[in-house]
Write a protein that holds these residues in place. Structure first.
Motif, PDB file in Angstrom:
ATOM      1  N   PRO A  56       0.832  -1.204   0.000  1.00 15.89           N
ATOM      2  CA  PRO A  56       0.000   0.000   0.000  1.00 15.89           C
ATOM      3  C   PRO A  56       0.866   1.253   0.000  1.00 15.89           C
ATOM      4  O   PRO A  56       1.848   1.342   0.734  1.00 15.89           O
ATOM      5  CB  PRO A  56      -0.798  -0.114   1.306  1.00 15.89           C
ATOM      6  N   GLY A  57       0.508   2.219  -0.820  1.00 11.86           N
ATOM      7  CA  GLY A  57       1.270   3.459  -0.863  1.00 11.86           C
ATOM      8  C   GLY A  57       0.830   4.468   0.175  1.00 11.86           C
ATOM      9  O   GLY A  57       1.449   5.536   0.301  1.00 11.86           O
ATOM     10  N   GLY A  58      -0.212   4.128   0.950  1.00 11.17           N
ATOM     11  CA  GLY A  58      -0.788   5.068   1.896  1.00 11.17           C
ATOM     12  C   GLY A  58       0.189   5.702   2.870  1.00 11.17           C
ATOM     13  O   GLY A  58       0.156   6.925   3.073  1.00 11.17           O
ATOM     14  N   PRO A  59       1.094   4.933   3.511  1.00  8.75           N
ATOM     15  CA  PRO A  59       2.005   5.562   4.480  1.00  8.75           C
ATOM     16  C   PRO A  59       2.845   6.677   3.855  1.00  8.75           C
ATOM     17  O   PRO A  59       2.983   7.756   4.437  1.00  8.75           O
ATOM     18  CB  PRO A  59       2.876   4.392   4.945  1.00  8.75           C
ATOM     19  N   ALA A  60       3.415   6.417   2.681  1.00  6.66           N
ATOM     20  CA  ALA A  60       4.250   7.432   2.032  1.00  6.66           C
ATOM     21  C   ALA A  60       3.408   8.601   1.539  1.00  6.66           C
ATOM     22  O   ALA A  60       3.822   9.761   1.633  1.00  6.66           O
ATOM     23  CB  ALA A  60       5.029   6.802   0.884  1.00  6.66           C
ATOM     24  N   LEU A  61       2.230   8.327   1.002  1.00  8.91           N
ATOM     25  CA  LEU A  61       1.363   9.400   0.519  1.00  8.91           C
ATOM     26  C   LEU A  61       0.949  10.315   1.661  1.00  8.91           C
ATOM     27  O   LEU A  61       0.979  11.547   1.538  1.00  8.91           O
ATOM     28  CB  LEU A  61       0.133   8.805  -0.163  1.00  8.91           C
ATOM     29  N   GLY A 113      12.154  11.214  -3.936  1.00  8.72           N
ATOM     30  CA  GLY A 113      12.420  10.370  -5.097  1.00  8.72           C
ATOM     31  C   GLY A 113      11.970  10.946  -6.424  1.00  8.72           C
ATOM     32  O   GLY A 113      11.615  10.187  -7.324  1.00  8.72           O
ATOM     33  N   GLY A 114      11.989  12.251  -6.589  1.00 11.68           N
ATOM     34  CA  GLY A 114      11.604  12.849  -7.860  1.00 11.68           C
ATOM     35  C   GLY A 114      10.655  14.018  -7.650  1.00 11.68           C
ATOM     36  O   GLY A 114      10.276  14.358  -6.526  1.00 11.68           O
ATOM     37  N   THR A 115      10.271  14.641  -8.764  1.00 10.64           N
ATOM     38  CA  THR A 115       9.382  15.805  -8.686  1.00 10.64           C
ATOM     39  C   THR A 115       7.920  15.403  -8.625  1.00 10.64           C
ATOM     40  O   THR A 115       7.094  16.121  -8.062  1.00 10.64           O
ATOM     41  CB  THR A 115       9.606  16.719  -9.897  1.00 10.64           C
ATOM     42  N   ARG A 116       7.570  14.247  -9.201  1.00 11.99           N
ATOM     43  CA  ARG A 116       6.173  13.808  -9.186  1.00 11.99           C
ATOM     44  C   ARG A 116       5.858  13.096  -7.875  1.00 11.99           C
ATOM     45  O   ARG A 116       6.672  12.319  -7.369  1.00 11.99           O
ATOM     46  CB  ARG A 116       5.880  12.876 -10.357  1.00 11.99           C
ATOM     47  N   ALA A 125       6.523   6.017  -4.507  1.00 11.69           N
ATOM     48  CA  ALA A 125       7.093   4.719  -4.889  1.00 11.69           C
ATOM     49  C   ALA A 125       8.484   4.533  -4.300  1.00 11.69           C
ATOM     50  O   ALA A 125       8.816   3.454  -3.782  1.00 11.69           O
ATOM     51  CB  ALA A 125       7.136   4.604  -6.416  1.00 11.69           C
ATOM     52  N   THR A 126       9.306   5.575  -4.358  1.00 18.68           N
ATOM     53  CA  THR A 126      10.662   5.477  -3.814  1.00 18.68           C
ATOM     54  C   THR A 126      10.637   5.284  -2.300  1.00 18.68           C
ATOM     55  O   THR A 126      11.413   4.488  -1.746  1.00 18.68           O
ATOM     56  CB  THR A 126      11.462   6.742  -4.171  1.00 18.68           C
ATOM     57  N   ALA A 127       9.740   5.991  -1.630  1.00 21.26           N
ATOM     58  CA  ALA A 127       9.646   5.854  -0.175  1.00 21.26           C
ATOM     59  C   ALA A 127       9.187   4.461   0.221  1.00 21.26           C
ATOM     60  O   ALA A 127       9.729   3.860   1.160  1.00 21.26           O
ATOM     61  CB  ALA A 127       8.702   6.914   0.395  1.00 21.26           C
TER      62      ALA A 127
END
Length: 311
Positions: free
Chosen positions: A223-228, A261-264, A270-272
Protein backbone atom coordinates in the motif's frame (compact mmCIF):
# COMPACT_ATOMS: atom_id res chain seq x y z
CA UNK A 1 -32.69 -21.74 4.73
CA UNK A 2 -29.08 -21.39 3.63
CA UNK A 3 -29.16 -17.77 4.81
CA UNK A 4 -30.39 -18.86 8.22
CA UNK A 5 -27.64 -21.47 8.42
CA UNK A 6 -25.01 -18.90 7.45
CA UNK A 7 -26.22 -16.46 10.11
CA UNK A 8 -26.32 -19.23 12.71
CA UNK A 9 -22.79 -20.31 11.80
CA UNK A 10 -21.55 -16.71 12.02
CA UNK A 11 -23.20 -16.28 15.39
CA UNK A 12 -21.69 -19.53 16.66
CA UNK A 13 -18.24 -18.42 15.44
CA UNK A 14 -18.55 -15.12 17.26
CA UNK A 15 -19.79 -16.68 20.50
CA UNK A 16 -17.13 -19.38 20.39
CA UNK A 17 -14.44 -16.80 19.77
CA UNK A 18 -15.68 -14.63 22.65
CA UNK A 19 -15.80 -17.59 25.04
CA UNK A 20 -12.31 -18.70 24.05
CA UNK A 21 -10.98 -15.17 24.42
CA UNK A 22 -12.30 -14.92 27.98
CA UNK A 23 -11.04 -18.38 28.91
CA UNK A 24 -7.51 -17.75 27.64
CA UNK A 25 -7.23 -14.53 29.64
CA UNK A 26 -7.69 -16.43 32.89
CA UNK A 27 -5.46 -19.41 32.16
CA UNK A 28 -2.04 -19.39 33.83
CA UNK A 29 0.49 -18.15 31.26
CA UNK A 30 2.44 -21.45 30.95
CA UNK A 31 -0.83 -23.34 30.39
CA UNK A 32 -2.01 -20.84 27.76
CA UNK A 33 1.30 -20.94 25.93
CA UNK A 34 1.34 -24.73 25.99
CA UNK A 35 -2.18 -24.88 24.56
CA UNK A 36 -1.35 -22.50 21.72
CA UNK A 37 1.89 -24.38 21.01
CA UNK A 38 -0.18 -27.54 20.64
CA UNK A 39 -2.44 -25.83 18.12
CA UNK A 40 0.64 -24.69 16.18
CA UNK A 41 2.04 -28.24 16.09
CA UNK A 42 -1.32 -29.49 14.83
CA UNK A 43 -1.37 -26.84 12.10
CA UNK A 44 2.15 -27.77 11.03
CA UNK A 45 1.22 -31.44 10.75
CA UNK A 46 -2.06 -30.75 8.96
CA UNK A 47 -0.32 -28.74 6.21
CA UNK A 48 -3.30 -26.58 5.32
CA UNK A 49 -3.13 -23.98 2.58
CA UNK A 50 -2.07 -21.19 4.95
CA UNK A 51 0.78 -23.28 6.36
CA UNK A 52 1.98 -24.20 2.88
CA UNK A 53 1.85 -20.54 1.79
CA UNK A 54 3.81 -19.56 4.90
CA UNK A 55 6.42 -22.18 3.96
CA UNK A 56 6.69 -20.76 0.45
CA UNK A 57 6.98 -17.21 1.78
CA UNK A 58 9.72 -18.23 4.20
CA UNK A 59 11.65 -19.87 1.37
CA UNK A 60 11.78 -16.48 -0.34
CA UNK A 61 12.60 -14.66 2.91
CA UNK A 62 15.60 -16.96 3.48
CA UNK A 63 16.87 -16.65 -0.09
CA UNK A 64 16.07 -20.26 -1.01
CA UNK A 65 19.15 -21.36 0.92
CA UNK A 66 17.51 -23.84 3.33
CA UNK A 67 17.26 -27.56 2.79
CA UNK A 68 13.72 -28.94 2.81
CA UNK A 69 13.97 -30.28 6.37
CA UNK A 70 15.39 -26.93 7.55
CA UNK A 71 12.51 -25.11 5.87
CA UNK A 72 10.04 -27.48 7.55
CA UNK A 73 11.61 -26.70 10.94
CA UNK A 74 11.52 -22.95 10.26
CA UNK A 75 7.85 -23.15 9.24
CA UNK A 76 7.02 -25.03 12.44
CA UNK A 77 8.81 -22.35 14.50
CA UNK A 78 6.95 -19.65 12.58
CA UNK A 79 3.60 -21.27 13.39
CA UNK A 80 4.54 -21.42 17.07
CA UNK A 81 5.53 -17.76 16.87
CA UNK A 82 2.17 -16.94 15.27
CA UNK A 83 0.41 -18.90 18.01
CA UNK A 84 2.37 -16.89 20.58
CA UNK A 85 1.07 -13.71 18.96
CA UNK A 86 -2.55 -14.85 19.37
CA UNK A 87 -2.01 -16.12 22.90
CA UNK A 88 -0.51 -12.78 23.90
CA UNK A 89 -3.12 -10.78 22.00
CA UNK A 90 -5.92 -12.53 23.89
CA UNK A 91 -4.12 -12.01 27.20
CA UNK A 92 -2.80 -8.49 26.60
CA UNK A 93 -5.27 -6.75 28.94
CA UNK A 94 -4.18 -9.10 31.70
CA UNK A 95 -0.47 -8.78 30.88
CA UNK A 96 -0.81 -5.03 31.35
CA UNK A 97 1.17 -2.02 30.21
CA UNK A 98 3.78 -2.37 32.95
CA UNK A 99 4.78 -5.84 31.73
CA UNK A 100 5.00 -4.67 28.12
CA UNK A 101 7.15 -1.68 29.06
CA UNK A 102 9.43 -3.77 31.25
CA UNK A 103 10.08 -6.44 28.64
CA UNK A 104 10.27 -4.36 25.45
CA UNK A 105 13.54 -3.21 23.86
CA UNK A 106 13.39 -0.48 21.21
CA UNK A 107 16.57 -0.06 19.15
CA UNK A 108 16.34 3.11 17.07
CA UNK A 109 13.93 4.97 19.34
CA UNK A 110 16.05 8.11 18.82
CA UNK A 111 14.68 8.32 15.27
CA UNK A 112 11.15 8.76 16.59
CA UNK A 113 12.25 11.08 19.39
CA UNK A 114 13.94 13.35 16.85
CA UNK A 115 10.76 13.72 14.81
CA UNK A 116 8.62 14.36 17.87
CA UNK A 117 11.11 16.97 19.13
CA UNK A 118 10.53 18.78 15.83
CA UNK A 119 6.80 18.82 16.58
CA UNK A 120 5.99 16.35 13.79
CA UNK A 121 3.61 13.40 13.96
CA UNK A 122 5.03 10.01 13.02
CA UNK A 123 3.77 7.25 10.74
CA UNK A 124 4.95 3.78 11.72
CA UNK A 125 4.87 1.26 8.87
CA UNK A 126 4.96 -2.31 10.19
CA UNK A 127 5.01 -5.84 8.76
CA UNK A 128 2.97 -8.68 10.29
CA UNK A 129 5.85 -9.69 12.54
CA UNK A 130 6.17 -10.42 16.24
CA UNK A 131 3.34 -8.92 18.28
CA UNK A 132 2.16 -5.65 16.74
CA UNK A 133 -0.54 -5.25 19.41
CA UNK A 134 2.11 -5.27 22.15
CA UNK A 135 4.05 -2.79 20.05
CA UNK A 136 0.94 -0.62 20.02
CA UNK A 137 0.70 -0.72 23.82
CA UNK A 138 4.34 0.38 24.09
CA UNK A 139 3.86 3.14 21.49
CA UNK A 140 0.75 4.48 23.23
CA UNK A 141 2.68 4.86 26.45
CA UNK A 142 5.64 6.49 24.71
CA UNK A 143 3.42 8.94 22.83
CA UNK A 144 1.27 9.73 25.84
CA UNK A 145 -1.77 9.95 23.56
CA UNK A 146 -3.77 7.72 21.19
CA UNK A 147 -2.61 6.83 17.70
CA UNK A 148 -4.79 5.78 14.79
CA UNK A 149 -4.65 2.54 12.82
CA UNK A 150 -6.67 0.75 10.14
CA UNK A 151 -8.34 -2.65 10.54
CA UNK A 152 -9.44 -5.05 7.84
CA UNK A 153 -13.09 -6.01 8.22
CA UNK A 154 -13.60 -9.55 9.50
CA UNK A 155 -16.52 -11.89 9.06
CA UNK A 156 -18.83 -12.14 10.86
CA UNK A 157 -19.26 -8.41 11.41
CA UNK A 158 -19.73 -9.00 15.13
CA UNK A 159 -16.21 -10.45 15.26
CA UNK A 160 -14.83 -7.30 13.65
CA UNK A 161 -16.72 -5.24 16.24
CA UNK A 162 -15.13 -7.26 19.05
CA UNK A 163 -11.65 -6.62 17.67
CA UNK A 164 -12.47 -2.95 17.23
CA UNK A 165 -13.69 -2.61 20.81
CA UNK A 166 -10.72 -4.58 22.13
CA UNK A 167 -8.11 -2.40 20.41
CA UNK A 168 -9.89 0.77 21.45
CA UNK A 169 -9.83 -0.36 25.10
CA UNK A 170 -6.04 -0.48 24.72
CA UNK A 171 -6.11 3.18 23.65
CA UNK A 172 -5.91 2.86 19.87
CA UNK A 173 -8.26 4.63 17.47
CA UNK A 174 -9.34 2.31 14.66
CA UNK A 175 -10.92 3.03 11.28
CA UNK A 176 -12.10 0.26 8.94
CA UNK A 177 -10.17 -0.37 5.73
CA UNK A 178 -13.45 -0.52 3.82
CA UNK A 179 -17.10 0.21 4.55
CA UNK A 180 -16.63 3.20 6.83
CA UNK A 181 -18.67 6.39 6.73
CA UNK A 182 -15.69 8.15 5.11
CA UNK A 183 -12.59 6.82 3.29
CA UNK A 184 -9.95 5.72 5.76
CA UNK A 185 -7.33 7.79 3.92
CA UNK A 186 -9.28 11.00 4.59
CA UNK A 187 -9.70 10.19 8.27
CA UNK A 188 -6.00 9.36 8.65
CA UNK A 189 -4.96 12.56 6.88
CA UNK A 190 -7.06 14.73 9.20
CA UNK A 191 -5.68 12.90 12.22
CA UNK A 192 -2.09 13.55 11.10
CA UNK A 193 -2.81 17.17 10.25
CA UNK A 194 -3.96 17.58 13.85
CA UNK A 195 -0.45 16.51 14.94
CA UNK A 196 -1.29 12.95 15.97
CA UNK A 197 0.42 9.75 14.89
CA UNK A 198 -0.50 6.64 12.89
CA UNK A 199 0.52 2.94 12.78
CA UNK A 200 -0.15 0.88 9.64
CA UNK A 201 0.54 -2.76 8.69
CA UNK A 202 1.77 -2.65 5.10
CA UNK A 203 3.59 -5.83 4.05
CA UNK A 204 0.49 -7.17 2.28
CA UNK A 205 -1.47 -5.18 -0.29
CA UNK A 206 -5.16 -5.83 0.39
CA UNK A 207 -6.45 -3.28 -2.11
CA UNK A 208 -6.11 -2.69 -5.83
CA UNK A 209 -3.90 0.41 -5.83
CA UNK A 210 -0.65 -0.92 -4.47
CA UNK A 211 2.80 0.47 -5.23
CA UNK A 212 5.26 -1.87 -7.01
CA UNK A 213 8.31 -2.70 -4.86
CA UNK A 214 11.11 -5.23 -4.73
CA UNK A 215 10.63 -7.28 -1.56
CA UNK A 216 13.25 -9.92 -0.78
CA UNK A 217 14.41 -9.48 -4.36
CA UNK A 218 11.05 -10.27 -5.96
CA UNK A 219 8.36 -7.97 -7.40
CA UNK A 220 5.50 -7.32 -4.99
CA UNK A 221 3.10 -4.51 -4.16
CA UNK A 222 2.59 -2.61 -0.92
CA UNK A 223 0.00 0.00 0.00
CA UNK A 224 1.27 3.46 -0.86
CA UNK A 225 -0.79 5.07 1.90
CA UNK A 226 2.00 5.56 4.48
CA UNK A 227 4.25 7.43 2.03
CA UNK A 228 1.36 9.40 0.52
CA UNK A 229 0.18 10.51 3.94
CA UNK A 230 3.71 11.53 4.92
CA UNK A 231 4.04 13.57 1.72
CA UNK A 232 0.67 15.24 2.27
CA UNK A 233 1.09 16.08 5.96
CA UNK A 234 4.81 16.39 6.66
CA UNK A 235 4.71 13.46 9.07
CA UNK A 236 7.89 11.46 9.62
CA UNK A 237 7.69 7.95 8.07
CA UNK A 238 9.50 5.11 9.84
CA UNK A 239 9.60 1.34 9.23
CA UNK A 240 9.24 -0.61 12.48
CA UNK A 241 9.68 -4.39 12.64
CA UNK A 242 8.55 -6.30 15.73
CA UNK A 243 10.07 -9.59 16.82
CA UNK A 244 9.96 -11.75 19.93
CA UNK A 245 12.67 -12.10 22.53
CA UNK A 246 12.75 -14.93 25.05
CA UNK A 247 10.87 -12.93 27.67
CA UNK A 248 9.33 -10.11 25.65
CA UNK A 249 9.50 -8.03 22.50
CA UNK A 250 11.95 -6.12 20.31
CA UNK A 251 10.76 -3.15 18.20
CA UNK A 252 13.34 -2.29 15.56
CA UNK A 253 12.77 1.35 14.55
CA UNK A 254 14.22 2.53 11.25
CA UNK A 255 15.43 5.96 10.23
CA UNK A 256 12.99 8.37 8.63
CA UNK A 257 12.30 7.32 5.06
CA UNK A 258 12.96 10.31 2.78
CA UNK A 259 10.34 11.48 0.30
CA UNK A 260 12.72 12.89 -2.28
CA UNK A 261 12.42 10.37 -5.10
CA UNK A 262 11.60 12.85 -7.86
CA UNK A 263 9.38 15.80 -8.69
CA UNK A 264 6.17 13.81 -9.19
CA UNK A 265 4.25 12.73 -6.09
CA UNK A 266 3.79 9.25 -7.55
CA UNK A 267 7.55 8.80 -7.87
CA UNK A 268 8.23 10.06 -4.35
CA UNK A 269 5.67 7.66 -2.93
CA UNK A 270 7.09 4.72 -4.89
CA UNK A 271 10.66 5.48 -3.81
CA UNK A 272 9.65 5.85 -0.18
CA UNK A 273 7.73 2.58 -0.13
CA UNK A 274 10.76 0.86 -1.64
CA UNK A 275 12.71 2.22 1.32
CA UNK A 276 10.14 0.68 3.66
CA UNK A 277 10.35 -2.66 1.80
CA UNK A 278 14.15 -2.61 2.03
CA UNK A 279 14.01 -2.04 5.80
CA UNK A 280 11.51 -4.88 6.20
CA UNK A 281 13.73 -7.19 4.14
CA UNK A 282 16.74 -6.55 6.36
CA UNK A 283 14.87 -6.73 9.66
CA UNK A 284 12.70 -9.79 8.91
CA UNK A 285 15.82 -11.69 7.79
CA UNK A 286 17.22 -11.37 11.32
CA UNK A 287 14.46 -13.60 12.73
CA UNK A 288 12.25 -14.85 9.89
CA UNK A 289 10.23 -17.21 12.10
CA UNK A 290 8.52 -14.14 13.60
CA UNK A 291 7.11 -13.03 10.23
CA UNK A 292 3.51 -14.24 10.21
CA UNK A 293 2.17 -14.06 6.65
CA UNK A 294 0.00 -17.03 5.71
CA UNK A 295 -1.37 -15.27 2.63
CA UNK A 296 0.12 -14.63 -0.77
CA UNK A 297 2.73 -11.86 -0.97
CA UNK A 298 4.26 -12.42 -4.41
CA UNK A 299 2.13 -13.16 -7.47
CA UNK A 300 4.57 -15.85 -8.62
CA UNK A 301 4.88 -17.61 -5.23
CA UNK A 302 1.87 -19.89 -4.66
CA UNK A 303 1.53 -22.23 -1.67
CA UNK A 304 3.95 -25.14 -1.57
CA UNK A 305 2.43 -28.51 -2.42
CA UNK A 306 1.79 -30.97 0.43
CA UNK A 307 4.85 -32.90 1.58
CA UNK A 308 3.81 -36.05 -0.29
CA UNK A 309 3.68 -34.19 -3.61
CA UNK A 310 7.04 -32.40 -3.42
CA UNK A 311 9.84 -33.51 -5.69
Amino acid sequence: MSGLRARAAARATDLGYAAGWQAVQWLPEPVARGAFDAVARFAAGREGRGTRQLRANLRVATGGKLAEDELDALTARALRSYARYWQEAFRLPRLGTARVLRDTVVPGIDHLARARAQGRPVILALPHSGNWDAAGVWFLDWLGEPFMTVAERLRPESLYERFLAYRETLGMRVVPLTGGERPSSAVLREWLEAGRSVCLLVDRDLGSGGVPVEFFGRPATMPGGPALLAAQTGASLHPVTCRFSERGWVLQVGEEVPLDGGTRLRDRVATAMQGVADAFTADIARQPEDWHVLGRVWADVPPDPPAGERH
